[in-house]
Each structure stands twice: as C-alpha cells, then as structure tokens.
Design an enzyme around this catalytic site. Structure first.
Site, short mmCIF file in Angstrom:
data_model
loop_
_atom_site.label_atom_id
_atom_site.label_comp_id
_atom_site.label_asym_id
_atom_site.label_seq_id
_atom_site.Cartn_x
_atom_site.Cartn_y
_atom_site.Cartn_z
N LEU A 853 0.86 -1.19 0.00
CA LEU A 853 0.00 0.00 0.00
C LEU A 853 0.89 1.24 0.00
O LEU A 853 1.69 1.45 0.92
CB LEU A 853 -0.91 0.00 1.24
CG LEU A 853 -1.87 -1.20 1.37
CD1 LEU A 853 -2.75 -1.02 2.59
CD2 LEU A 853 -2.71 -1.38 0.11
N ASP A 895 1.87 -3.47 5.76
CA ASP A 895 1.03 -3.08 4.62
C ASP A 895 1.30 -3.98 3.43
O ASP A 895 1.05 -3.59 2.29
CB ASP A 895 1.27 -1.61 4.27
CG ASP A 895 2.71 -1.37 3.83
OD1 ASP A 895 3.57 -2.23 4.14
OD2 ASP A 895 2.97 -0.34 3.17
#
Length: 978
Positions: A853, A895
């Site tokens: 991300l 992430d």
C-alpha cells in the site's frame, strides 16, 4: 630376556595355602591354617571348623589335600586326622582314628584305598574303610614313629615314595618292604624331605629342608643334586618348600625366602624368579609354600601374601620388564635396524640395543656432563634410520645423529629452529628428514648432518602445530598427525590440506590425538587415535571428499585408546591399546584381541612406539617394559572349561549344588515347595576358566518363564527367582568370552509345586463358584451400567462439540491474520510450497503477486494506528473482489499483501488481475471525517515447472515490486518485462 608374568590374587583369605588340589569338576581347593577354601577363579567359598555341627570341618589347619582316582577329595588336618568331603551333602566326614592326628601326606594305593602319612606313622586306608599299619600290612619296614611321614608319592610304576624328616624311602609295590634311598647330602646325614614330584618323563624330583633339591632321572638310578647355574648359586644350602612341573621339561622349585628356581631339564640351566617391587606382575613374595599345575596348564603359586597365577602356555607374546644396566625400562621410542637389532629409546635418556628374543646387545649412554660425549638427559622420543648406517634420534633436548654401531653421537642443528627444541616425531625418505615438534614440521636434507639445509617448515597450515606422527609418501606428499587431527603436506608448493573431522559422522576422520600412521600394500592410509580407535581412508572422490571407515570397541577392539600400529607384512595390522593388543586383517577387517591369556601383560603403552624387526617380531614400547608380539605363535585353540553351579540357595537355605552339575548322569529336577518359592531360588554359577576368568561374561534364562536371556554381573553370576508360578521349567546358564567365543552352557530342570489352593480340583471348584457369583453380579450391574452409559454418551457428545469448536478456533488463530481475517504468512508459505509441488507434478505454471500500500506510513504517522488499521481492513475487503474466485489473498504483515493465482496463468491473466487490484486500491477510504487517498504497487512473477523454485519466484516478484515503486508507484510490473 622374557619376563615371567604373574597375576596376583591378593585377598588375604586365599594366601598362605599349605596344600592345593584341583577336583574333577575343575574347582581349585586350598588348604590353609584358617580353613579349607574352594575357588572358582573369582569367588572363594570357605569351610571352617564348627564344633556345633557334626558335618563341618573338624579342624581349620589343613596340611595336605588329595584327589583320589575316583574323584574323592581327601583332607589331612593338623589335629583332627583324615577327613573326606561329601559333595552330595556338602559335608565333611571324619575317617577312622589313625595312630597320629597329624596327617601331612596322602597318596592313592592303586587298589581303591589311600596311603596316609602322619606325624608318627605310615598307614593305609583300604577301599572298605579299614585302617592298616604299613609295617603290619607289608610284613617288614620302618614304623616312622620318630620321623613321621611328610611326603608321599605313588609313581607311574606303582611304587611308593615316602619322605620323612630323616630321609627318603621307596617300596616297589604296595606289598614290598620299604628301602632307604640315600641322598648325597653334605655331612652324611639323610636330609628331611619336603617335596616329592614326578614329572611327565618319569623323573622324580625331591626337595629337602636344608640341602636343596635332587632328581632321580630314571627308575633305579642314583639321586643327583640339582645345581644352580651359572655357578655361585646357593640352592644346595636352601630349603625347598614345593615343586611343580611348570611345563614339559621345565621344573619350578619353590624356595623358602628365595623365590622360585626354574630348571630347564634339557639344558640344565636355571634362573631365579624373585619378587620385584617395581614390577606390577612379579611374583608376589619370595615364599612359594605350595604350587599346583591345573589340567588346563595354569600354574598357581601360594605365597605368604597372595595366590600368584602364571600361564606358561602362551608363546605369542614375550614381555620384557628388565634389561641389564637399566634401572627402569620405559620405552617411548623404537626403531628396527637393518641388521636385526631393535633400538629402544628410554625415558632415562639412553638407547638400548637389543635382540627382541635373545636379549641385550649394548647401550648408547647419556653424557656424563652437559655437552659431553653421549646423549642428553631426558626421554628419547623418536628414532629414524638415516643414510650411511646412521640413526636420527629425537630427544627432549633436540635432534641428534648416532652411528649404526652406537658410536659418534652428535647434535643436528636445524636452521631457524632452537637447537634444544624437543623432537616428537621423525621420518626419513628420499634424502629428506622430516622432524616434528610442538612448532610444526621441518624438512632438512639428510646427506649433510654437519650443516643441514632447511627445505621446508609448516606450522599453522597443519591446523595444529603439535606434530605427533609423520608418514612420507612415494609421491612426495607427507601425511602429518597432530594432537588435534590430520593434515597432508603437498610435495610441491606451500601449505597443507587439513582433513575435516567429526565426532559423529563415521565416514569422516574422528577427532583427537593421532598416535600413528601407516600406508598398507593397497595404498590405503591407516590412522590410530588416542581415544577414537582406528580409521582407514577408503577412497577420495573427484571433488576431494575423503571417505573413512572407523574401528572401535563396537567392531571388536579391546579399547578405543590406540597407542601404536605395526604392519606384520602378511596383511595384518597390530595395535597396542589401553587394554592389551589387537590385530586387524586388512582384507576382511576381522579383529583378534590379544590379552593376558595370550601373554600380553603390559598395561600401558607409549604412542607411536611400535616396530617390526627383520624376523617378523612386532615390538611395542610400554611405560613399564615392552611387548614382543609373534603373530604366528598366537594360540587360537583354547580348551572348553566346565560351567558349573557353584552355590544354591532355596527358601533362604543353602543347599548342595553338586547334584545339579552334569556328572555323566541325568540330573533330577530341583523341587521347590510352596513355602520355599515365596523366599526365592538363588543359583550361582561359574565357568572354571582360570586363565580367562576376568574376560568371561554370563547370562541365564528360565525356560518357560523368561522370554530372553538375562545378563549378570561377571563377578557375581547369580540367577534369582521369587514366587515362581507352579510348573516345570529348565534353568539354563551360559558363559562366553567378551568377543562371543568360548561359549559353554549348562542347566537343570526345576519343578515348582503348587500350593493346596492351586491344585486342579480346588481350582475347578473355585472356578464354578466364581462363575455363579459373577452371573448374579452381572444381572444387577447391567441395568446400572445401561443408565450410566446413556449419561456418559450425552456428556461425551457435549464435550466433543466443545473440543471441535476449540480446535477450529486454534486453527484460525494459527493460520489467520487477527486484524483482517485473511490467511497469514504461515499459511501463505505452506500454500506456496504446495502449489510449487503441484506445478512440478502437473507441469502447469501459477502466479504470485506481491502488493504494497503506497503512502501507508504517512497515514499511520499523521492520523494514528487506528487510521492505518482502517486502511488495512478496507484493503482486505477490496482485494478478494478484485481477483478471481480461484485465487487466494494473504496478508503477509504490515502493509504487505500477496495473491496466489491458480494454475494456467499467463501474462494476460496477470495483467488483468493486477489492473483490477490497482484500480480497486485507488478508491478513497472514509475514516471519521477524513477521506483517505492511497494507491497500491504490485510486483508479479510466474512459476514455471522445472525452471523455478519457491525462493526464485518470491525473489522475482519482490524485484518486480521494487521496479514498480521505482517507476512512480500506483502500478504493476511482471518479472522479466520492462
């Protein structure tokens, strides 16, 4: 030069025997002043006088023992006359009263009776038990009232020899009158007779109390005084305690305070055998009061302090304990010379030049003062033959050279090495002398001893600079043993190859101190280790990997500590170890132990001290002497000793064991009553193997009760049973040597009687009553059990449901991400490996996407972890919608996410799924009053069967992800594309 070794049994109970005999079973009986003893080689059973028992020994003081032709043991006592031992009842029976209670001599009469010599008479106990005076029975002859009879011997012709305190008498037959046999003793008075023995050739040996010994060479010949040689001996004025024929043609005379005089009948040479306090296997003391040769050839000597045992049979090993002019013989270095001599380097600093069999030749002495002519003080550590009949000598104070005749001792100074540095290993080959010390290995030219040229020096390259063994090879390479391992010094170029070692891998060289090295006729390298046995280098692979094979106690070595190794020139290697010696056949790898029964009596050996002389003798240097091994004379044929029950206890009461030993008749079962079985059965047993008693192992089994053999302590050898069930059994006992050879076995039947309640009729009645009672109980219990069964089934079902739910929760916790509910990295790793294996089998590729991300850290830092968690949960919901139904979405951590794309994946499928993921992640995420805008970067890779593995595909996807981020993020990249 060979030392006569004794094994000394120093228990005070078995010392000081006045008489010894061996019975038909093989037990050794000793008559002492403290009772009658029976010995089986390790354990002694003592019979003493007990006035409260009619069947006990009537007197502790035993003067004479005799085994009659029928096997009966007769005992002559000092104050209780003649006693017969009854082995069936383990009891002693006093015989009819004799004229005198002192029974000092016994002999068969040839008619089933016994001649008895007492303190005042010669009497005859006939086979019917009647006692006759010798003079009355024979008609005429001496009465011996004043002289007594101390010795009796019935010869092979049936004649009776009588030894008294006033001379020797002889009767041609039992009925013939006794005639005096004059001995030519000094002073004209007939000497007191202390021993009479007939040897294997019919010669009669007579010992006296003051005038030494005499021999009558043949029947009718005149006695001849035994003369000690060389001249100057004192035998003719000494007391002879005892006489025994040690071996055919070799007599031992036991002298009062004078040790043993050995007489070689063929050469008339004698030698004294005395106690030496500095030698461990010496005669225990110099008073051989009684001597006996057993049926298997062992010679036992009873002295004041011990029972000493000597085995004259072994010819394979000669033990050297002393050399003329050497105070203590300790031999750390050996060298076989071309002229047949063996040079022994001593700890005292000198070198003894010997013939291993004939004896001492000469000595190379230590210099009287520092720098003077001779060797330096300190141990001789290594020896090597040099050029032009010279010898290199390694000492604690440097390297020396000696001429082959023992003259011309001179120091050799090695360039760049301290002159006094100790030399622990030496080897010479092709004009090069290799010198090993605590400072590595040095090579010098052998031709010029006055100014040798240093050719090479290696230390740290060896892995350990403490050199212990050196073996130059024909190709110019040199094997070097150290205190930590093995190295190969190349003939060309510096450095060395250090052999890898392992304590557990049997194909590697073992760890530890290398004691000796040898290359056999097949070119194989053999290595001995101070604590790890023997290893042989079997082969070297093309990649340089060396394969070894190990030999330890598991394969038959007597000990894992191996000190030296010698090739016998006939395909065998021989080793000195911490427990005797051993031989190994280099073709079959069979191992043969050499121990005390073979004549090997040196207990500890020096490392690398072993050579073969020009006649094939193998010499090993020990801390207390040297062993000369002659492999061709090792006797492999050993007799079979009897295995007998020595003691039996039943119901805590001792009972005679004799009836349960096989004496040519069937053995009746041992009956055990119910009362006796509760207190137990105990049977001790032993192989009457006096030569190998310490090497024997024992086991027993009760057939019908024990599933397998039970090993016993070799020093106790006892079978124990308590509360045996009624029935018929067979108690079997066996013994073998440590290597499994020499097996002997025995046994006897055992019948255990049932108690009254164990008899058949009682058991039937008990059974019927039990069946009726059980039937009544079963009817009452059935309804109760059915009720409880229903309750238990309900409870079990409830608990099973709970456990299934708990199991499901545990599996979810183990394989699911706690925040998002997606599978975690653990499940991802398992699934990745599974898909890779499936792809290899099916030949179908699959895909891997790694997803990060973008800008996640900025959101986390500015809005907190709750905002970051909201982003992660949102991504976890969107990703499954963006991929295909067959694909698996995983959260790897932080992430990072991953997608495993199912089989039959190509570039188009990767592009389609990646585009949907990027688009899905670009949508804003609402968090409280904030609209969070993020994106995703994707790295993709395809797994190709037989061209990839799990590590490769993961790395490829990771590299592709990195390229995506370098390109500005918010996109995707397929590995292998731009």
């Amino acid at each position: 030069m060979g030392h006569i070794s004794f094994r000394n049994h120093a228990d005070p109970v078995i010392s000081g025997a006045m008489a010894m005999a061996q019975d038909r079973d093989g037990f050794l009986w000793l008559g002492t002043q403290m009772g009658l003893l029976r010995w089986d080689g390790q354990r002694m059973r003592r019979h003493v006088a007990d006035p409260g028992k009619a069947d006990a020994m009537p007197d502790n003081y035993v003067l004479s023992l005799h085994i009659a032709a029928n096997g009966t043991l007769w005992i002559g006592t000092s104050a209780a006359g003649l006693v017969r031992y009854d082995p069936v009842h383990d009891a002693f029976v006093r015989m009819p009263r004799l004229r005198n209670v002192r029974v000092s001599a016994l002999a068969d009469d040839g008619a089933g009776g016994l001649w008895v010599g007492t303190g005042a008479s010669l009497e005859r106990v006939a086979a019917d038990g009647k006692v006759y005076a010798a003079a009355t029975h024979s008609g005429t002859g001496p009465t011996f009232a004043d002289t007594g009879v101390d010795q009796l011997r019935r010869d092979r012709h049936g004649g009776l020899w009588v030894g008294t305190r006033r001379g020797l008498w002889y009767g041609r037959t039992a009925e013939a009158p006794l005639q005096r046999v004059g001995l030519a003793a000094p002073g004209g008075r007939e000497p007191a007779i202390s021993a009479i023995v007939e040897d294997h050739a019919g010669r009669l040996w007579i010992g006296t109390r003051v005038h030494g010994a005499f021999v009558i060479p043949s029947p009718g010949a005149k006695p001849v005084a035994v003369v000690e040689s060389p001249s100057g001996g004192t035998l003719d004025g000494e007391r002879v305690f005892s006489i025994v024929e040690k071996s055919d043609g070799v007599m031992w005379l036991g002298m009062e305070a004078g040790g043993i005089i050995e007489v070689d009948v063929a050469t008339a040479r004698t030698q004294r055998i005395r106690h030496r306090p500095d030698i461990p296997d010496t005669l225990r003391d110099d008073d051989p009061m009684a001597m006996l040769r057993t049926r298997d050839g062992q010679v036992f000597v009873s002295t004041v302090d011990a029972l000493s045992q000597h085995d004259p049979r072994p010819q394979g090993v000669i033990t050297i304990r002393t050399l003329p002019g050497v105070d203590k013989l300790s031999v750390p270095a050996l060298l076989a010379r071309p002229d047949g001599q063996v040079w022994m380097g001593l700890t005292a600093g000198a070198i003894a030049r010997v013939d291993p069999v004939a004896g001492m030749i000469g000595t190379i002495s230590v210099a009287r003062r520092p720098g003077g002519a001779g060797l330096p003080k300190g141990s001789i550590l290594a020896l090597a033959n040099g050029p032009h009949n010279t010898v290199f000598v390694g000492t604690q104070q440097g390297l020396y050279m000696v001429d082959g005749d023992g003259s011309g001792v001179r120091r050799i100074a090695i360039p760049e090495r301290p002159a006094e540095a100790p030399v622990y290993a030496l080897a010479a080959r092709a004009g090069v002398v290799w010198v090993g010390g605590l400072d590595g290995i040095w090579a010098i030219g052998a031709a010029d001893s006055h100014a040798p040229k240093l050719l090479r020096h290696e230390d740290s390259a060896l892995g350990d600079r403490r050199v212990t063994a050196i073996l130059p090879m024909p190709d110019g390479d040199v094997w070097v043993g150290t205190r930590a391992g093995l190295a190969r010094v190349k003939g060309a170029g510096p450095g060395a190859e250090v052999m890898p070692t392992s304590a557990v891998d049997p194909t590697r060289l073992p760890n530890g101190y290398i004691t000796s090295l040898h290359a056999d006729a097949h070119g194989r390298l053999w290595v001995t280790n101070f604590s790890a046995g023997v290893a042989v280098l079997l082969r070297t692979d093309a990649d340089g990997r060396r394969w070894f094979r190990r030999f330890t106690t598991t394969e038959g070595l007597p000990a894992n500590g191996v000190s030296a190794m010698v090739d016998d020139g006939a395909g065998g290697l021989w080793f000195s170890t911490d427990i005797g010696m051993a031989g190994l056949d280099t073709t079959t790898f069979a191992i043969r132990r050499v121990g005390s029964a073979d004549g090997a009596n040196i207990a500890a050996f020096w490392t690398a001290a072993g050579v073969r002389d020009t006649r094939g003798n193998l010499v090993f240097g020990g801390l207390n002497g040297a062993s000369v091994l002659r492999p061709g004379r090792l006797d492999t044929a050993r007799g079979t000793p009897p295995l007998v029950a020595t003691q039996l206890s039943l119901g805590a009461r001792e009972m005679p064991a004799w009836s349960f030993n096989r004496h040519g008749a069937p053995v009746r079962p041992l009956a055990i009553t119910p009362a006796q079985r509760e207190r137990g059965l105990s049977v001790e047993f032993a192989a009457l193997d006096f030569g190998l008693a310490a090497e024997r192992r024992y086991a027993y089994r009760l057939d019908g009760f024990d599933p397998d053999w039970i090993d016993t302590d070799p020093t106790i050898r006892r079978a124990n049973y308590t509360n045996l069930p009624p029935g018929d059994y067979t108690l079997r006992m066996r013994s073998t040597l440590a290597d499994g050879s020499g097996a002997v076995a025995t046994g006897f039947p055992v019948h255990v009687e049932p108690a009254w309640h164990e008899q058949t009729l009682v058991r039937m009645l008990e059974g019927a009553l039990a069946v009726a009672a059980v039937a009544l109980l079963m009817r009452g219990r059935t309804s109760l059990l059915r009720k409880r069964q229903l309750e238990l089934e309900t409870l079990v079902e409830a608990r099973t449901s709970e456990l299934r739910a708990i199991q499901a929760r545990l599996e979810t916790m183990a394989y699911a991400d706690a925040l998002t509910g997606l599978p975690n990295r653990r499940l991802f790793n398992d699934e990745l490996r599974r898909m890779a294996a499936q792809s290899e089998r099916d030949g179908e590729p699959f895909g891997l996407l790694l997803i990060d991300l973008d800008k996640f850290k900025a959101v986390n830092d500015s809005l907190g972890h709750d905002a970051g968690d909201a982003l992660l949960v949102s991504a976890a919901r969107r990703l499954p919608d963006a991929v295909r139904a067959t694909d698996k979405v995983v959260r790897l951590g932080g992430d990072e996410f991953a997608v495993l794309l199912a089989a039959r994946v190509d570039g188009a499928a990767i592009a389609e799924v990646s585009e949907r993921i990027v688009a899905a992640m670009a949508q804003p995420v609402l968090y409280k009053s904030h609209s969070l805008q993020i994106s995703a970067s994707v790295g993709a890779a395809i797994f190709l069967p037989r061209a990839s593995d799990v590590d490769t595909i993961y790395k490829a996807a990771d590299v592709a992800l990195y390229r995506t981020k370098q390109a500005g993020r918010n996109g995707w990249t397929l590995a292998g594309t731009r």
